[in-house]
Design a protein around this motif. Sequence first.
Motif, PDB file in Angstrom:
ATOM      1  N   LEU A 256       0.962  -1.110   0.071  1.00  0.00           N
ATOM      2  CA  LEU A 256       0.185  -0.127  -0.091  1.00  0.00           C
ATOM      3  C   LEU A 256       0.800   1.323  -0.029  1.00  0.00           C
ATOM      4  O   LEU A 256       0.278   2.400  -0.240  1.00  0.00           O
ATOM      5  CB  LEU A 256      -1.114  -0.134   1.270  1.00  0.00           C
ATOM      6  CG  LEU A 256      -2.004  -1.233   1.167  1.00  0.00           C
ATOM      7  CD1 LEU A 256      -2.919  -0.989   2.337  1.00  0.00           C
ATOM      8  CD2 LEU A 256      -2.439  -1.376   0.126  1.00  0.00           C
ATOM      9  N   SER A 257       1.932   1.206   0.339  1.00  0.00           N
ATOM     10  CA  SER A 257       3.237   2.362   0.361  1.00  0.00           C
ATOM     11  C   SER A 257       3.033   2.788  -1.045  1.00  0.00           C
ATOM     12  O   SER A 257       3.722   3.960  -1.342  1.00  0.00           O
ATOM     13  CB  SER A 257       4.423   1.880   0.728  1.00  0.00           C
ATOM     14  OG  SER A 257       5.063   0.912   0.261  1.00  0.00           O
ATOM     15  N   LYS A 260       0.026   5.675  -2.414  1.00  0.00           N
ATOM     16  CA  LYS A 260      -0.469   7.179  -1.503  1.00  0.00           C
ATOM     17  C   LYS A 260      -0.745   7.746  -2.484  1.00  0.00           C
ATOM     18  O   LYS A 260      -1.695   8.942  -2.139  1.00  0.00           O
ATOM     19  CB  LYS A 260       0.580   7.244  -0.643  1.00  0.00           C
ATOM     20  CG  LYS A 260       0.802   6.420   0.413  1.00  0.00           C
ATOM     21  CD  LYS A 260       2.066   7.003   1.259  1.00  0.00           C
ATOM     22  CE  LYS A 260       2.360   5.872   2.641  1.00  0.00           C
ATOM     23  NZ  LYS A 260       3.433   6.767   3.369  1.00  0.00           N
ATOM     24  N   ILE A 265      -8.688   5.350  -4.949  1.00  0.00           N
ATOM     25  CA  ILE A 265      -8.161   4.066  -4.387  1.00  0.00           C
ATOM     26  C   ILE A 265      -9.751   3.414  -4.406  1.00  0.00           C
ATOM     27  O   ILE A 265     -10.558   3.843  -3.620  1.00  0.00           O
ATOM     28  CB  ILE A 265      -7.217   4.083  -3.000  1.00  0.00           C
ATOM     29  CG1 ILE A 265      -6.204   5.011  -3.177  1.00  0.00           C
ATOM     30  CG2 ILE A 265      -7.215   2.477  -2.647  1.00  0.00           C
ATOM     31  CD1 ILE A 265      -5.373   4.933  -1.843  1.00  0.00           C
ATOM     32  N   THR A 278      -9.417   8.981  -1.797  1.00  0.00           N
ATOM     33  CA  THR A 278      -7.857   9.293  -1.594  1.00  0.00           C
ATOM     34  C   THR A 278      -7.245   8.261  -0.446  1.00  0.00           C
ATOM     35  O   THR A 278      -8.235   8.062   0.438  1.00  0.00           O
ATOM     36  CB  THR A 278      -7.319  10.793  -1.431  1.00  0.00           C
ATOM     37  OG1 THR A 278      -7.985  11.390  -0.389  1.00  0.00           O
ATOM     38  CG2 THR A 278      -8.089  11.615  -2.726  1.00  0.00           C
ATOM     39  N   HIS A 279      -5.965   8.230  -0.424  1.00  0.00           N
ATOM     40  CA  HIS A 279      -5.254   7.604   0.789  1.00  0.00           C
ATOM     41  C   HIS A 279      -5.709   8.339   2.026  1.00  0.00           C
ATOM     42  O   HIS A 279      -6.203   7.690   2.976  1.00  0.00           O
ATOM     43  CB  HIS A 279      -3.905   7.729   0.630  1.00  0.00           C
ATOM     44  CG  HIS A 279      -3.109   7.277   1.628  1.00  0.00           C
ATOM     45  ND1 HIS A 279      -2.860   5.831   2.113  1.00  0.00           N
ATOM     46  CD2 HIS A 279      -2.284   8.040   2.564  1.00  0.00           C
ATOM     47  CE1 HIS A 279      -2.127   5.771   3.165  1.00  0.00           C
ATOM     48  NE2 HIS A 279      -1.715   7.002   3.344  1.00  0.00           N
ATOM     49  N   GLU A 280      -5.563   9.956   1.941  1.00  0.00           N
ATOM     50  CA  GLU A 280      -5.953  10.250   3.497  1.00  0.00           C
ATOM     51  C   GLU A 280      -7.300   9.929   3.841  1.00  0.00           C
ATOM     52  O   GLU A 280      -7.945  10.044   4.986  1.00  0.00           O
ATOM     53  CB  GLU A 280      -5.670  11.855   3.242  1.00  0.00           C
ATOM     54  CG  GLU A 280      -4.021  12.206   3.064  1.00  0.00           C
ATOM     55  CD  GLU A 280      -3.570  11.763   1.765  1.00  0.00           C
ATOM     56  OE1 GLU A 280      -4.218  11.547   0.652  1.00  0.00           O
ATOM     57  OE2 GLU A 280      -2.053  11.858   1.863  1.00  0.00           O
ATOM     58  N   TYR A 289      -9.877  -0.099   4.362  1.00  0.00           N
ATOM     59  CA  TYR A 289      -8.429   0.120   4.107  1.00  0.00           C
ATOM     60  C   TYR A 289      -7.600   0.638   5.098  1.00  0.00           C
ATOM     61  O   TYR A 289      -6.446   0.358   5.052  1.00  0.00           O
ATOM     62  CB  TYR A 289      -8.623   1.464   3.141  1.00  0.00           C
ATOM     63  CG  TYR A 289      -7.542   1.776   2.398  1.00  0.00           C
ATOM     64  CD1 TYR A 289      -6.920   1.439   1.315  1.00  0.00           C
ATOM     65  CD2 TYR A 289      -6.963   3.184   3.054  1.00  0.00           C
ATOM     66  CE1 TYR A 289      -5.587   1.721   0.748  1.00  0.00           C
ATOM     67  CE2 TYR A 289      -5.658   3.638   2.645  1.00  0.00           C
ATOM     68  CZ  TYR A 289      -4.963   2.891   1.617  1.00  0.00           C
ATOM     69  OH  TYR A 289      -3.821   3.410   1.040  1.00  0.00           O
ATOM     70  N   TYR A 293      -4.274  -0.991   5.810  1.00  0.00           N
ATOM     71  CA  TYR A 293      -2.888  -0.148   5.863  1.00  0.00           C
ATOM     72  C   TYR A 293      -2.034  -0.220   7.125  1.00  0.00           C
ATOM     73  O   TYR A 293      -1.035  -0.558   7.073  1.00  0.00           O
ATOM     74  CB  TYR A 293      -3.171   1.242   5.459  1.00  0.00           C
ATOM     75  CG  TYR A 293      -2.083   2.274   5.326  1.00  0.00           C
ATOM     76  CD1 TYR A 293      -1.491   2.381   4.141  1.00  0.00           C
ATOM     77  CD2 TYR A 293      -1.506   2.922   6.447  1.00  0.00           C
ATOM     78  CE1 TYR A 293      -0.111   3.044   4.098  1.00  0.00           C
ATOM     79  CE2 TYR A 293      -0.675   3.839   6.468  1.00  0.00           C
ATOM     80  CZ  TYR A 293       0.018   3.888   5.257  1.00  0.00           C
ATOM     81  OH  TYR A 293       1.355   4.661   4.805  1.00  0.00           O
TER      82      TYR A 293
END
Length: 299
Positions: A256-257, A260, A265, A278-280, A289, A293
């Motif tokens: 998952l890195s 980002k 996603i 999004t990741h955030e 998720y 993560y």
Amino acid sequence: LSVLLNYANQYTKPFNDISGVMTELQNALACAQRVFDFIDEAPILPDAPDAVTLPHGAGSVEFEHVKFRYVPDVPLIEDMNLHVQPGQRIALVGPTGCGKTTLVNLLMRFYEINGGTLKVDGHSIDTVTRDSLRGNLGMVLQETWLKAGTVADNIAYGKPDATREEIIDAAKRARAHSFICRLPNGYDTQVAEDGGNISQGQKQLLCIARVMLRKPPILILDEATSSIDTRTEVLVQDAFEELMKGRTSFIVAHRLSTIKNADQILVMKAGNIIERGTHEELLGRGGFYANLYNSQFAV
């Protein structure tokens, strides 16, 4: 003791021989079964008589109420809806068997959808020729494939008429030029079948250069860094960044890195998109998720 061992070997050898023959017979039967299964497979449906050639476009993709099952009685993708704008980076994550690679296979038209519509640049993919559809897509997979031939031949595999200047330019943008120049004969170095005489990371860079040369509007990166070490991954990721500039990208990843910076996603489970963002945004929701993560980066 040696007399006893010789006596034992003398009387057990026939049984060992029979055991070996049975093992070979079982292997042969398994191989034969695979051959017959392949023969029994239904042929690929030909392109429609009025199929048109899909031109190189901007790279938009639309899944509209798409349905698909490998086995008629086993549900997988029941109502997939996804609208991807040109140039967007879409990451696909989720547990094994959730449908990530299936989605990519449907886009490549390796399988025909059972319902709904799948469009590329506004064209339903069943109305265009397979060759022109796949000509708009570039793939870099976990398992690299190289043929016996020179480095230049392998880079130009998808564009045989490429000039040496085009090949070198693609290699430079893929961050492969440096290691190629260190090879005994540079771009004319012979590569063994499946690239047995170069490292996994170098094979991956050659595959990236191959896609760079073709310049497709849509990219598919399926677990493309999972089989290389962390140090080499930095170089490959740098090449990917160059490759994805201005192109629609689908990224299937377990690390998952590496996703980002994706524009969106998609978290999949049992053929369904259960989360997107999004990741955030996904971390902030504290859902599937976020748990996935955090489990990878827990101290």
